[in-house]
Design an enzyme around this catalytic site. Structure first.
Site, PDB file in Angstrom:
ATOM      1  N   GLY A   1       0.835  -1.201   0.000  1.00 33.14           N
ATOM      2  CA  GLY A   1       0.000   0.000   0.000  1.00 33.14           C
ATOM      3  C   GLY A   1       0.866   1.245   0.000  1.00 33.14           C
ATOM      4  O   GLY A   1       1.931   1.281  -0.602  1.00 33.14           O
ATOM      5  N   GLU A   2       0.386   2.295   0.652  1.00 34.31           N
ATOM      6  CA  GLU A   2       1.077   3.587   0.785  1.00 34.31           C
ATOM      7  C   GLU A   2       1.117   4.384  -0.510  1.00 34.31           C
ATOM      8  O   GLU A   2       1.363   5.572  -0.493  1.00 34.31           O
ATOM      9  CB  GLU A   2       2.526   3.407   1.292  1.00 34.31           C
ATOM     10  CG  GLU A   2       2.649   2.728   2.634  1.00 34.31           C
ATOM     11  CD  GLU A   2       4.108   2.590   3.081  1.00 34.31           C
ATOM     12  OE1 GLU A   2       5.001   3.147   2.402  1.00 34.31           O
ATOM     13  OE2 GLU A   2       4.351   1.927   4.098  1.00 34.31           O
TER      14      GLU A   2
END
Length: 354
Positions: free
Chosen positions: A318-319
């Site tokens: 993610g991120e």
């Protein structure tokens, strides 16, 4: 809700005629026709989105939205809830994977607090606070949020984009942070696509078989208790979603309304993109799927919307990490289009015809 409707009404079809014109230009470059494959497809898509035959990516922005999830109390994650806030601090210090990869491609990271449980004790020009609440409620016991909060979260995503758009945005990447958000995303995807929970729920931060089985049971319980209406994405968001997922949906819609290409990261961003697509199908052509996540639900999202990912690296962080990596490839496609010589310019013989 009026803000959301206004943005949706501003979304137009991409310019398909420019895509055809771009293909003719690509065919005249010093290479066999179609030999650069997906790069040529991306170049056409970017021109059609931006309505610009010579686009440039001077202002690259990745929005990483963070929020907490009440369902964490059901012990569905390998990490404690306080990691959400700790990682936001890490983003702001520049020490996370997204910071490294964003620097690599020359993108700015904007971190958005959509609903971190902790009240963040930091001020930064890279942090926007749009806190809808101190995390959602436990969706396994009732709705994750009110309908009004769901609408506010999408609206906050629109606001974040529009605030940054005034400074200049040529391309957007979206990312997420929130312990427990794969559980919410699985519930969203199962609800909208109709796929069984077992097919869309994965290991998230790396849970074992026992915890995965428990996680699937929690998601089923949440869907049974809340009965989200599958063709009403705002209802789905309010019952089993997250504040950051709503915000990411808002960014996708706002990007499309301003003819800005938006690169979708992994599973959580995919769930947000799925909601945006359900609200306005025309956003599909503005979206670029960066990669195929290791989360099984992400494959279901990509298939449902009809998106083909650029990369398949087994990512599940993610991120916005996948979006950052793909951003470099998308930019390369535009440099091929705008910087490569034609047969005529280079005095190179063209293909023998007949």
């Amino acid at each position: 809700m009026e803000k959301i409707k206004g943005v949706i009404n501003a979304i137009e079809e991409i310019d398909y005629s420019l895509a055809k014109k771009t293909q003719r230009r690509l065919d005249n470059l010093t290479k066999p026709q179609g030999s650069l494959g997906r790069l040529e497809e991306l170049a056409k898509q970017i021109v059609a989105i931006t309505r610009n035959e010579n686009p440039q990516f001077k202002n690259k922005v990745i929005f990483t939205m963070a929020a907490d999830h009440g369902v964490v109390e059901e012990k569905i994650s390998a990490f404690p809830q306080e990691v959400t806030a700790q990682m936001v601090y890490n983003f702001l210090k520049g020490g996370a994977a997204i910071n490294v990869l964003a620097r690599h491609v020359g993108a700015k990271v904007i971190v958005v607090d959509m609903g971190v449980k902790e009240r963040l004790k930091v001020k930064s020009e890279r942090l926007k606070v749009k806190k809808i609440g101190l995390g959602t409620k436990n969706m396994a016991k009732g709705p994750a949020m009110s309908k009004e909060e769901a609408i506010r979260s999408i609206g906050a995503g629109i606001e974040v984009f529009e605030e940054e758009f005034k400074k200049g945005i040529d391309i957007v990447g979206i990312g997420d942070m929130g312990i427990g958000n794969t559980t919410s995303s699985s519930a969203i995807v199962a609800s909208i696509t109709g796929r069984p929970v077992e097919e869309v729920a994965g290991r998230g931060t790396g849970i074992d078989d026992k915890t995965l089985s428990h996680k699937i049971g929690v998601i089923k319980r949440a869907l049974n208790i809340n009965r989200p209406v599958s063709n009403d994405p705002i209802d789905v968001l309010s019952k089993v979603g997250g504040f950051e997922i709503g915000g990411l949906c808002g960014i996708v819609l706002a990007s499309a309304s301003k003819s800005v290409p938006v690169i979708i990261d992994g599973f959580i961003c995919g769930a947000a993109a799925l909601m945006a697509y359900s609200l306005e199908p025309k956003v599909k052509d503005y979206m670029i799927a960066s990669h195929c996540s290791a989360e099984p639900g992400h494959k279901a999202v990509l298939k449902y919307i009809g998106l083909r990912p650029i990369l398949d690296l087994g990512l599940r962080l993610g991120e916005g990490t996948g979006a950052a990596l793909a951003m470099g490839i998308v930019e390369a496609s535009i440099k091929i289009l705008t910087q490569m010589a034609t047969f005529k310019d280079a005095s190179v013989s063209e293909r023998i015809r007949g």
